[in-house]
Design a protein around this motif. Structure first.
Motif, PDB file in Angstrom:
ATOM      1  N   ALA A 115      20.606  11.893   4.525  1.00 44.23           N
ATOM      2  CA  ALA A 115      21.305  12.954   5.267  1.00 44.23           C
ATOM      3  C   ALA A 115      21.220  12.717   6.774  1.00 44.23           C
ATOM      4  CB  ALA A 115      20.709  14.315   4.906  1.00 44.23           C
ATOM      5  N   THR A 116      20.038  12.345   7.243  1.00 46.73           N
ATOM      6  CA  THR A 116      19.855  12.106   8.677  1.00 46.73           C
ATOM      7  C   THR A 116      20.721  10.938   9.136  1.00 46.73           C
ATOM      8  OG1 THR A 116      17.585  12.894   8.462  1.00 46.73           O
ATOM      9  CG2 THR A 116      18.114  11.670  10.473  1.00 46.73           C
ATOM     10  N   CYS A 117      20.730   9.881   8.332  1.00 52.67           N
ATOM     11  CA  CYS A 117      21.515   8.698   8.706  1.00 52.67           C
ATOM     12  C   CYS A 117      23.004   9.018   8.670  1.00 52.67           C
ATOM     13  CB  CYS A 117      21.172   7.522   7.790  1.00 52.67           C
ATOM     14  SG  CYS A 117      19.481   6.911   8.073  1.00 52.67           S
ATOM     15  N   LYS A 118      23.412   9.738   7.656  1.00 47.30           N
ATOM     16  CA  LYS A 118      24.826  10.116   7.541  1.00 47.30           C
ATOM     17  C   LYS A 118      25.260  10.913   8.772  1.00 47.30           C
ATOM     18  CE  LYS A 118      26.443  10.900   3.203  1.00 47.30           C
ATOM     19  NZ  LYS A 118      26.729  11.658   1.954  1.00 47.30           N
ATOM     20  N   ALA A 119      24.392  11.820   9.210  1.00 52.67           N
ATOM     21  CA  ALA A 119      24.712  12.627  10.394  1.00 52.67           C
ATOM     22  C   ALA A 119      24.840  11.752  11.642  1.00 52.67           C
ATOM     23  CB  ALA A 119      23.638  13.695  10.600  1.00 52.67           C
ATOM     24  N   ALA A 120      24.138  10.605  11.633  1.00 53.11           N
ATOM     25  CA  ALA A 120      24.213   9.685  12.771  1.00 53.11           C
ATOM     26  C   ALA A 120      25.337   8.667  12.587  1.00 53.11           C
ATOM     27  CB  ALA A 120      22.868   8.974  12.937  1.00 53.11           C
ATOM     28  N   GLY A 121      26.081   8.776  11.480  1.00 50.94           N
ATOM     29  CA  GLY A 121      27.189   7.849  11.230  1.00 50.94           C
ATOM     30  C   GLY A 121      26.777   6.564  10.545  1.00 50.94           C
ATOM     31  N   VAL A 122      25.593   6.548   9.957  1.00 45.00           N
ATOM     32  CA  VAL A 122      25.053   5.321   9.366  1.00 45.00           C
ATOM     33  C   VAL A 122      24.893   5.489   7.853  1.00 45.00           C
ATOM     34  CG1 VAL A 122      23.120   3.683   9.424  1.00 45.00           C
ATOM     35  CG2 VAL A 122      23.786   4.909  11.511  1.00 45.00           C
ATOM     36  N   GLY A 123      25.396   4.540   7.087  1.00 39.19           N
ATOM     37  CA  GLY A 123      25.266   4.571   5.632  1.00 39.19           C
ATOM     38  C   GLY A 123      24.006   3.844   5.188  1.00 39.19           C
ATOM     39  N   VAL A 124      23.359   4.348   4.156  1.00 37.42           N
ATOM     40  CA  VAL A 124      22.157   3.707   3.623  1.00 37.42           C
ATOM     41  C   VAL A 124      22.533   2.846   2.418  1.00 37.42           C
ATOM     42  CG1 VAL A 124      19.947   4.092   2.442  1.00 37.42           C
ATOM     43  CG2 VAL A 124      20.599   5.529   4.415  1.00 37.42           C
ATOM     44  N   ILE A 125      22.113   1.577   2.463  1.00 41.30           N
ATOM     45  CA  ILE A 125      22.346   0.667   1.339  1.00 41.30           C
ATOM     46  C   ILE A 125      21.020   0.439   0.625  1.00 41.30           C
ATOM     47  CG2 ILE A 125      23.055  -1.661   0.691  1.00 41.30           C
ATOM     48  CD1 ILE A 125      24.867  -1.659   3.118  1.00 41.30           C
ATOM     49  N   ALA A 126      21.000   0.742  -0.671  1.00 37.28           N
ATOM     50  CA  ALA A 126      19.763   0.597  -1.441  1.00 37.28           C
ATOM     51  C   ALA A 126      19.697  -0.793  -2.067  1.00 37.28           C
ATOM     52  CB  ALA A 126      19.702   1.663  -2.529  1.00 37.28           C
ATOM     53  N   ASP A 127      18.503  -1.358  -2.072  1.00 36.63           N
ATOM     54  CA  ASP A 127      18.273  -2.644  -2.724  1.00 36.63           C
ATOM     55  C   ASP A 127      17.988  -2.345  -4.199  1.00 36.63           C
ATOM     56  OD1 ASP A 127      17.511  -5.208  -3.443  1.00 36.63           O
ATOM     57  OD2 ASP A 127      16.206  -5.509  -1.701  1.00 36.63           O
ATOM     58  N   ALA A 128      18.881  -2.763  -5.076  1.00 41.41           N
ATOM     59  CA  ALA A 128      18.743  -2.447  -6.502  1.00 41.41           C
ATOM     60  C   ALA A 128      18.169  -3.636  -7.268  1.00 41.41           C
ATOM     61  CB  ALA A 128      20.098  -2.049  -7.074  1.00 41.41           C
ATOM     62  N   VAL A 129      16.992  -3.463  -7.813  1.00 39.02           N
ATOM     63  CA  VAL A 129      16.344  -4.517  -8.601  1.00 39.02           C
ATOM     64  C   VAL A 129      16.617  -4.203 -10.067  1.00 39.02           C
ATOM     65  CG1 VAL A 129      14.177  -5.725  -9.076  1.00 39.02           C
ATOM     66  CG2 VAL A 129      14.579  -4.698  -6.817  1.00 39.02           C
ATOM     67  N   ILE A 130      17.555  -4.921 -10.658  1.00 41.71           N
ATOM     68  CA  ILE A 130      18.026  -4.556 -12.001  1.00 41.71           C
ATOM     69  C   ILE A 130      17.952  -5.706 -12.997  1.00 41.71           C
ATOM     70  CG2 ILE A 130      19.544  -2.772 -11.064  1.00 41.71           C
ATOM     71  CD1 ILE A 130      21.903  -4.691 -11.464  1.00 41.71           C
ATOM     72  N   ASN A 131      17.573  -6.896 -12.512  1.00 38.25           N
ATOM     73  CA  ASN A 131      17.475  -8.046 -13.417  1.00 38.25           C
ATOM     74  C   ASN A 131      16.200  -8.013 -14.257  1.00 38.25           C
ATOM     75  OD1 ASN A 131      17.928 -10.926 -14.324  1.00 38.25           O
ATOM     76  ND2 ASN A 131      16.033 -11.192 -13.140  1.00 38.25           N
ATOM     77  N   HIS A 132      15.198  -7.343 -13.717  1.00 39.05           N
ATOM     78  CA  HIS A 132      13.880  -7.449 -14.344  1.00 39.05           C
ATOM     79  C   HIS A 132      13.028  -6.240 -14.027  1.00 39.05           C
ATOM     80  CE1 HIS A 132      13.809  -9.390 -10.314  1.00 39.05           C
ATOM     81  NE2 HIS A 132      12.773  -8.569 -10.162  1.00 39.05           N
ATOM     82  N   MET A 133      11.875  -6.183 -14.659  1.00 41.28           N
ATOM     83  CA  MET A 133      10.868  -5.175 -14.326  1.00 41.28           C
ATOM     84  C   MET A 133       9.653  -5.948 -13.782  1.00 41.28           C
ATOM     85  SD  MET A 133      12.404  -2.280 -14.914  1.00 41.28           S
ATOM     86  CE  MET A 133      11.198  -0.962 -15.144  1.00 41.28           C
ATOM     87  N   ALA A 134       8.468  -5.411 -13.925  1.00 43.38           N
ATOM     88  CA  ALA A 134       7.282  -6.053 -13.351  1.00 43.38           C
ATOM     89  C   ALA A 134       6.972  -7.383 -14.053  1.00 43.38           C
ATOM     90  CB  ALA A 134       6.091  -5.109 -13.473  1.00 43.38           C
ATOM     91  N   GLY A 135       6.127  -8.186 -13.425  1.00 44.40           N
ATOM     92  CA  GLY A 135       5.721  -9.468 -13.983  1.00 44.40           C
ATOM     93  C   GLY A 135       4.964  -9.298 -15.290  1.00 44.40           C
ATOM     94  N   ALA A 136       5.078 -10.323 -16.134  1.00 34.25           N
ATOM     95  CA  ALA A 136       4.361 -10.295 -17.412  1.00 34.25           C
ATOM     96  C   ALA A 136       2.849 -10.382 -17.189  1.00 34.25           C
ATOM     97  CB  ALA A 136       4.841 -11.443 -18.296  1.00 34.25           C
ATOM     98  N   ASP A 137       2.465 -10.764 -15.974  1.00 32.74           N
ATOM     99  CA  ASP A 137       1.036 -10.875 -15.649  1.00 32.74           C
ATOM    100  C   ASP A 137       0.467  -9.564 -15.093  1.00 32.74           C
ATOM    101  OD1 ASP A 137       2.603 -11.019 -13.327  1.00 32.74           O
ATOM    102  OD2 ASP A 137       1.325 -12.512 -12.337  1.00 32.74           O
ATOM    103  N   ARG A 138       1.278  -8.496 -15.165  1.00 31.33           N
ATOM    104  CA  ARG A 138       0.843  -7.214 -14.576  1.00 31.33           C
ATOM    105  C   ARG A 138       0.776  -6.125 -15.638  1.00 31.33           C
ATOM    106  NH1 ARG A 138       0.237  -8.630  -8.907  1.00 31.33           N
ATOM    107  NH2 ARG A 138       1.120 -10.717  -9.041  1.00 31.33           N
ATOM    108  N   SER A 139      -0.091  -5.142 -15.424  1.00 35.57           N
ATOM    109  CA  SER A 139      -0.123  -3.959 -16.295  1.00 35.57           C
ATOM    110  C   SER A 139      -0.941  -2.894 -15.579  1.00 35.57           C
ATOM    111  CB  SER A 139      -0.764  -4.281 -17.639  1.00 35.57           C
ATOM    112  OG  SER A 139      -2.110  -4.656 -17.442  1.00 35.57           O
ATOM    113  N   GLY A 140      -0.800  -1.660 -16.046  1.00 36.83           N
ATOM    114  CA  GLY A 140      -1.577  -0.587 -15.418  1.00 36.83           C
ATOM    115  C   GLY A 140      -0.689   0.586 -15.087  1.00 36.83           C
ATOM    116  N   THR A 141      -0.845   1.115 -13.857  1.00 39.35           N
ATOM    117  CA  THR A 141      -0.001   2.234 -13.433  1.00 39.35           C
ATOM    118  C   THR A 141       0.677   1.892 -12.117  1.00 39.35           C
ATOM    119  OG1 THR A 141      -2.034   3.186 -12.547  1.00 39.35           O
ATOM    120  CG2 THR A 141      -1.141   4.212 -14.529  1.00 39.35           C
ATOM    121  N   GLY A 142       1.900   2.382 -11.988  1.00 42.32           N
ATOM    122  CA  GLY A 142       2.685   2.137 -10.784  1.00 42.32           C
ATOM    123  C   GLY A 142       2.324   3.092  -9.659  1.00 42.32           C
TER     124      GLY A 142
END
Ligand code: ARE
Ligand code: CA
Length: 471
Positions: A80-107
């Protein structure tokens, strides 16, 4: 979304790498908005694994908008703040994968996950992932690149309608919150047909038209790799990164910018590069900043000159990268904890100390060149001429002119422009119009360009009409 497209602004994207939502909101008001930045591309907003390293952002655990960079409320407020300043927010979408197979626990937001395909907060189960459990080793084999694991990251089966619907729900939610578009991560690792299906399902779900938001796909082209994973396969679904640009800029500025084989004039002229209206370009991003294929802040004046060139030229949609100074490639944002990145503090003394923010968007030359870029929009490159060893000048019709001196000595020359006669501020050198050049009625001006410096002038910055934006 209508409000976003009706705002009159330029197309420059600032990459606010690892910058938290509160700080991005502040920059929108104080910097990006006033200087005419069109968009700010932020790091991934979804819940990830914990850890101080920056790359934890690329290991999703759920699609909750609760990350090291802030909460959903902060994310929404930033938009909202950026929009009011005339600036659009572009989100980085990570959609190919989830966490590494070497990881586990809580996010970061407390969601449980493991290395066996269980992400109950989405939910995903093992059957939502590709069967291949090997790491990608063979880029000449599209099946290996698209269905196995990028750096050990559990690879989502994007051919599966259930998986696509989870991804589409996530992206639709971001659009609903008001993002202006996406930078989509690791797209060459997703079959082009799956990307096309994802995109049309997203349009169907949101009722949006494909021109309503940006869809920038990260596809690193390499002629030695499989044909199915090249940028050309993804031109139908949106913009595509053109990493030949950062590589060429490095070659040119580290050598001779007028070189016939690797100089600046060749940029974008090859038909094997992504066409200009589809190309996403930068001097560096966070990956190349840690690799060998780009100029970075560590290259001093050549980095600044390359950014000026890219903003003055008319190939692709330029991105200005803003991260932080570092010695260790894994180091996270300044003072990052395992679950949080604190507010960005911009150095004001020009120091480039490891562990402090770059705040590139605040550098005088960058601010000046963003103004230049916007002032010369929709004009062609004109008056291209070599003025000496490693010195070139070119204009953008009757709107602007840039002279670059990449040599080790100052050069005095008479430059020929297509600008109207008058006095112009050198926006590369100063932010207050205290340095000017005078263009004569024949379009020429005579001036000395310092070693490793530039003169940038445009019709939007003349002493008579000059108004400065203060920081
Ligand atoms: C981290 C650790 C790994 C560990 C893994 C899983 O570093 O050791 O196995 O976690 O626990 C970033 C970091 C990675 C990091 C990852 C996840 O760079 O080091 O792994 O996050 O935390 C290829 C891809 C391209 C990709 C680059 C990095 O094609 O898509 O590799 N770029 C994006 C992002 C990255 C991010 C990811 C993708 C993953 O911009 O920041 O990784 O989400 C040639 C090829 C290219 C290839 C390139 C480098 O040029 O043509 O295709 O790029 O080499 O390998
Ligand atoms: Ca994949």
């Amino acid at each position: 979304h209508a409000e976003i497209s009706s705002v009159n602004r330029g197309d420059v994207i600032v990459i606010a790498f690892q910058t938290n939502w509160r700080s991005v909101a502040r920059e929108c008001t104080e910097t990006y908005g006033p200087e005419g930045v069109g968009y700010v591309q932020v790091s991934p907003p979804q819940e990830t694994i914990t850890g101080t390293q920056w790359w934890t952002s690329y290991q999703p655990v759920s699609y909750k908008l609760d990350s090291k960079l802030g909460t959903e409320a902060e994310f929404t407020n930033m938009i909202a703040t950026c929009k009011a300043a005339g600036v659009g927010v572009i989100a980085d979408a990570v959609i190919n994968h989830m966490a590494g197979a070497d990881r586990s626990g809580t996010g970061v937001a407390g969601s449980k996950f493991d290395g066996e395909g269980n992400f109950p907060a989405v939910p995903y189960t093992p059957s939502d992932f590709h069967d291949c459990t090997e790491n990608i080793i063979n880029y000449s084999n599209a099946d290996n690149v698209q269905n196995c694991r990028l750096s050990g990251l559990q690879d989502l089966d994007t051919g599966n309608a259930n998986v696509r619907s989870k991804i589409v729900d996530y992206m639709a939610k971001l659009l609903d919150l008001g993002v202006a578009g996406f930078r989509v991560d690791a797209v060459k690792h997703i079959a082009a047909a799956d990307v096309a299906a994802l995109k049309s399902e997203l349009l169907a779900k949101t009722g949006l038209d494909e021109n309503d938001f940006l869809f920038e796909q990260e596809v690193i082209g390499s002629t030695s790799e499989a044909k199915e994973i090249q940028p050309v396969n993804y031109l139908g679904t949106g913009k595509v990164s053109e990493f030949n640009v950062n590589a060429r800029l490095k070659q040119a500025f580290n050598g001779d910018i007028n070189s016939a084989t690797f100089g600046l004039s060749g940029i974008g002229t090859s038909s094997s590069w992504v066409p200009s209206n589809k190309a996403a370009v930068w001097v560096t991003n966070w990956d190349t900043e840690r690799g060998d294929n780009a100029l970075t802040y560590k290259d001093g004046s050549r980095y600044l000159l390359a950014n000026a060139f890219l903003l003055a030229y008319n190939y692709g949609q330029p991105h200005v990268y803003a991260g932080y100074y570092f010695n260790n490639n894994d180091a996270g944002a300044p003072s990052a904890s395992t679950t949080q990145v604190p507010d960005m503090k911009c150095p004001t003394d020009g120091s480039q100390t490891s562990g402090t923010w770059q705040c590139t968007q605040r550098w005088t030359a960058i601010r000046g060149m963003i103004g230049f870029h916007n002032a010369v929009a929709h004009t062609k490159v004109t008056d291209w001429k070599e003025y000496g060893d490693n010195v070139v000048g070119f204009g953008r019709a009757d709107k602007g002119y840039l002279a670059i001196n990449n040599s080790e000595s100052p050069l005095e020359a008479t430059f020929t422009t297509s600008l109207p006669a008058g006095t112009y501020c050198n926006v590369y050198a100063v932010g207050d119009c205290s340095k000017t050049v005078t263009v004569h009625r024949d379009g020429t001006f005579t001036a000395t360009v310092g070693a490793g410096s530039a003169i940038a002038i445009h019709v939007g910055a003349q002493p008579a009409t000059w108004t400065s934006t203060s920081l």
